[in-house]
Design a protein around this motif. Structure first.
Motif, mmCIF file in Angstrom:
data_model
loop_
_atom_site.group_PDB
_atom_site.id
_atom_site.type_symbol
_atom_site.label_atom_id
_atom_site.label_comp_id
_atom_site.label_asym_id
_atom_site.label_seq_id
_atom_site.Cartn_x
_atom_site.Cartn_y
_atom_site.Cartn_z
ATOM 1 N N MET A 24 -8.515 -7.660 -2.337
ATOM 2 C CA MET A 24 -7.807 -7.349 -3.396
ATOM 3 C C MET A 24 -7.962 -5.997 -3.883
ATOM 4 S SD MET A 24 -5.448 -9.855 -3.502
ATOM 5 C CE MET A 24 -4.687 -8.989 -5.009
ATOM 6 N N ASP A 25 -9.348 -5.643 -3.585
ATOM 7 C CA ASP A 25 -9.957 -4.073 -3.787
ATOM 8 C C ASP A 25 -9.137 -3.294 -2.987
ATOM 9 O OD1 ASP A 25 -11.630 -5.060 -5.952
ATOM 10 O OD2 ASP A 25 -13.416 -5.082 -4.675
ATOM 11 N N LEU A 26 -9.109 -3.535 -1.727
ATOM 12 C CA LEU A 26 -8.447 -2.624 -0.801
ATOM 13 C C LEU A 26 -6.803 -2.299 -1.091
ATOM 14 C CD1 LEU A 26 -8.278 -1.250 2.178
ATOM 15 C CD2 LEU A 26 -7.635 -3.505 3.092
ATOM 16 N N LEU A 27 -6.326 -3.608 -1.503
ATOM 17 C CA LEU A 27 -4.685 -3.335 -1.635
ATOM 18 C C LEU A 27 -4.439 -2.713 -3.041
ATOM 19 C CD1 LEU A 27 -3.306 -7.079 -1.059
ATOM 20 C CD2 LEU A 27 -3.518 -5.073 0.616
ATOM 21 N N ALA A 28 -5.426 -2.871 -4.003
ATOM 22 C CA ALA A 28 -5.262 -1.956 -5.253
ATOM 23 C C ALA A 28 -5.571 -0.653 -5.213
ATOM 24 C CB ALA A 28 -6.000 -2.544 -6.304
ATOM 25 N N SER A 29 -6.420 -0.252 -4.242
ATOM 26 C CA SER A 29 -6.874 1.154 -3.827
ATOM 27 C C SER A 29 -5.574 1.726 -3.154
ATOM 28 C CB SER A 29 -8.040 1.217 -3.072
ATOM 29 O OG SER A 29 -8.048 0.661 -1.943
ATOM 30 N N GLN A 30 -5.137 1.006 -2.159
ATOM 31 C CA GLN A 30 -4.013 1.589 -1.321
ATOM 32 C C GLN A 30 -2.727 1.647 -2.226
ATOM 33 O OE1 GLN A 30 -3.923 2.815 1.571
ATOM 34 N NE2 GLN A 30 -6.104 2.450 1.687
ATOM 35 N N ALA A 31 -2.407 0.849 -2.949
ATOM 36 C CA ALA A 31 -1.456 1.076 -4.257
ATOM 37 C C ALA A 31 -1.490 2.242 -5.011
ATOM 38 C CB ALA A 31 -1.270 -0.356 -4.963
ATOM 39 N N GLY A 32 -2.786 2.488 -5.348
ATOM 40 C CA GLY A 32 -3.206 3.773 -6.121
ATOM 41 C C GLY A 32 -2.748 5.276 -5.209
ATOM 42 N N LEU A 33 -3.152 4.775 -3.862
ATOM 43 C CA LEU A 33 -2.973 6.089 -3.086
ATOM 44 C C LEU A 33 -1.490 6.367 -2.869
ATOM 45 C CD1 LEU A 33 -5.841 5.477 -0.454
ATOM 46 C CD2 LEU A 33 -5.769 7.380 -2.101
ATOM 47 N N ALA A 34 -0.675 5.251 -2.944
ATOM 48 C CA ALA A 34 0.752 5.202 -2.643
ATOM 49 C C ALA A 34 1.358 5.637 -4.085
ATOM 50 C CB ALA A 34 1.351 4.175 -2.325
ATOM 51 N N GLN A 35 0.696 5.705 -5.162
ATOM 52 C CA GLN A 35 1.187 6.070 -6.548
ATOM 53 C C GLN A 35 2.387 5.053 -6.808
ATOM 54 O OE1 GLN A 35 2.246 10.363 -6.246
ATOM 55 N NE2 GLN A 35 0.083 10.907 -6.655
ATOM 56 N N LYS A 36 2.058 3.775 -6.558
ATOM 57 C CA LYS A 36 2.898 2.601 -6.935
ATOM 58 C C LYS A 36 2.373 1.744 -7.792
ATOM 59 C CE LYS A 36 6.976 2.985 -3.896
ATOM 60 N NZ LYS A 36 7.486 1.902 -2.898
ATOM 61 N N ALA A 37 3.125 1.023 -8.530
ATOM 62 C CA ALA A 37 2.411 -0.236 -9.348
ATOM 63 C C ALA A 37 2.139 -1.114 -8.363
ATOM 64 C CB ALA A 37 3.517 -0.535 -10.287
ATOM 65 N N PHE A 38 1.000 -1.751 -8.617
ATOM 66 C CA PHE A 38 0.604 -3.199 -8.140
ATOM 67 C C PHE A 38 0.896 -4.275 -8.897
ATOM 68 C CE2 PHE A 38 -3.417 -5.395 -6.464
ATOM 69 C CZ PHE A 38 -2.810 -5.561 -5.112
ATOM 70 N N LYS A 39 2.119 -4.819 -8.465
ATOM 71 C CA LYS A 39 2.786 -5.915 -9.291
ATOM 72 C C LYS A 39 2.311 -7.255 -9.034
ATOM 73 C CE LYS A 39 7.047 -2.955 -9.052
ATOM 74 N NZ LYS A 39 8.421 -3.064 -8.401
#
Length: 299
Positions: free
Chosen positions: A203-218
């Motif tokens: 989950m930490d990995l996915l949240a950080s990649q969502a941030g890099l993609a500049q998209k909301a982590f829904k």
């Protein structure tokens, strides 16, 4: 007079949880008794260890100094107990293994079974925990060998490559993404997600990649364990990202579709780790060697 070890252990637990109430529960004692112990500890050390508020407790500068020494003390104590257990009658060395969910759901059970065939006299205990919890357990002497995913801090550890896994998108057959064979994470972020609870390295990995993609982590719902994630997906609560081989175990029983993530970071390296600087038993060394050699066999 030196402080007693029970009070030191309570202090460390309260510092880690930022709560004396939760620390007391973890140590199976009442809040009043725990509060008295900390007050007596502060009296003996002649300094204030915690700043207390309605939000919990926070370490003072003196408390931060004590925490460093207290953890080292508990590490040495745990190691002493482990070493002395070897002198008990009829005892054989047990290797204490802690492994993350990805390893437990995919490769580790079979790899430990192979190890047991070669070394039937070595007893192994296995506990499933999140990667960061495993790192802390190794440093505290509560585990001999840990299996984690790389990406977090490895300070104080000796690590060898173990298996690798590849993340995949899990969904129902009627989901819009099921028509695609190749998926990237920015496509996944357009839809509600089912995920693991907080503390999972995935989950930490996915949240950080969502941030890099500049998209909301829904994140629509969070659960404990891969099977629970798949059950929620089957029920229509969203889609999920899981290690491919773990998801395959539930694919047909729950009628799920699996698509590989094509992002480079979706291939993850697992590590087999021990605490640096601590004497390792012959049995632990053999297990680490065996697990680090299976990487050539492929996932």
């Amino acid at each position: 007079m030196l402080p007693d070890l029970d009070s030191i252990a309570l202090f460390v637990k309260a510092a880690e949880l930022h709560s004396l109430t939760r620390a007391a529960q973890a140590q199976s004692m009442g809040l009043a008794a725990a509060s008295r112990r900390i007050t007596l500890l502060e009296h003996r050390l002649k300094c204030t260890l915690f700043d207390r508020s309605h939000k919990g407790v926070a370490l003072t500068p003196a408390g931060k100094t004590l925490l460093h020494h207290a953890k080292q003390m508990l590490i040495q104590l745990n190691q002493m107990h482990a070493d002395l257990e070897e002198h008990g009658p009829g005892r054989r060395r047990t290797v204490r293994v802690q492994a993350n969910t990805s390893a437990m759901a995919q490769y580790l059970p079979a790899d430990l079974a192979d190890f047991n065939l070669n070394y039937p006299d070595i007893a192994i205990t296995v506990k499933e925990r999140w990667s960061q919890q495993i790192v802390e357990a190794l440093l505290l002497g509560e585990a001999d060998v840990g299996i984690i995913n790389g990406g977090g801090s490895l300070d104080g550890l000796d690590c060898q490559p173990y298996r690798s896994d590849h993340l995949a998108v899990v969904m129902r057959p009627d989901h819009p993404l099921a028509k695609h064979q190749d998926l990237y994470f920015d496509q996944v972020l357009d839809y509600p997600l089912v995920g693991l609870e907080h503390g999972a390295s995935l989950m930490d990995l996915l949240a950080s990649q969502a941030g890099l993609a500049q998209k909301a982590f829904k994140l629509k719902v969070q659960v404990q364990g891969f099977e629970a994630v798949c059950r929620m997906i089957e029920a229509g609560m969203g889609i999920g990202v899981l290690p491919e081989h773990a998801a395959l175990a539930y694919r047909y029983g729950m009628n799920l579709e699996i698509r590989m993530l094509r992002n480079e970071w979706a291939k993850r390296q697992m590590l087999v780790c021990t605490a640096r600087g601590r004497e390792k038993s012959e049995q632990s060394v053999r297990l680490v060697q065996a697990l680090s050699q299976v990487i050539d066999a492929g996932p």
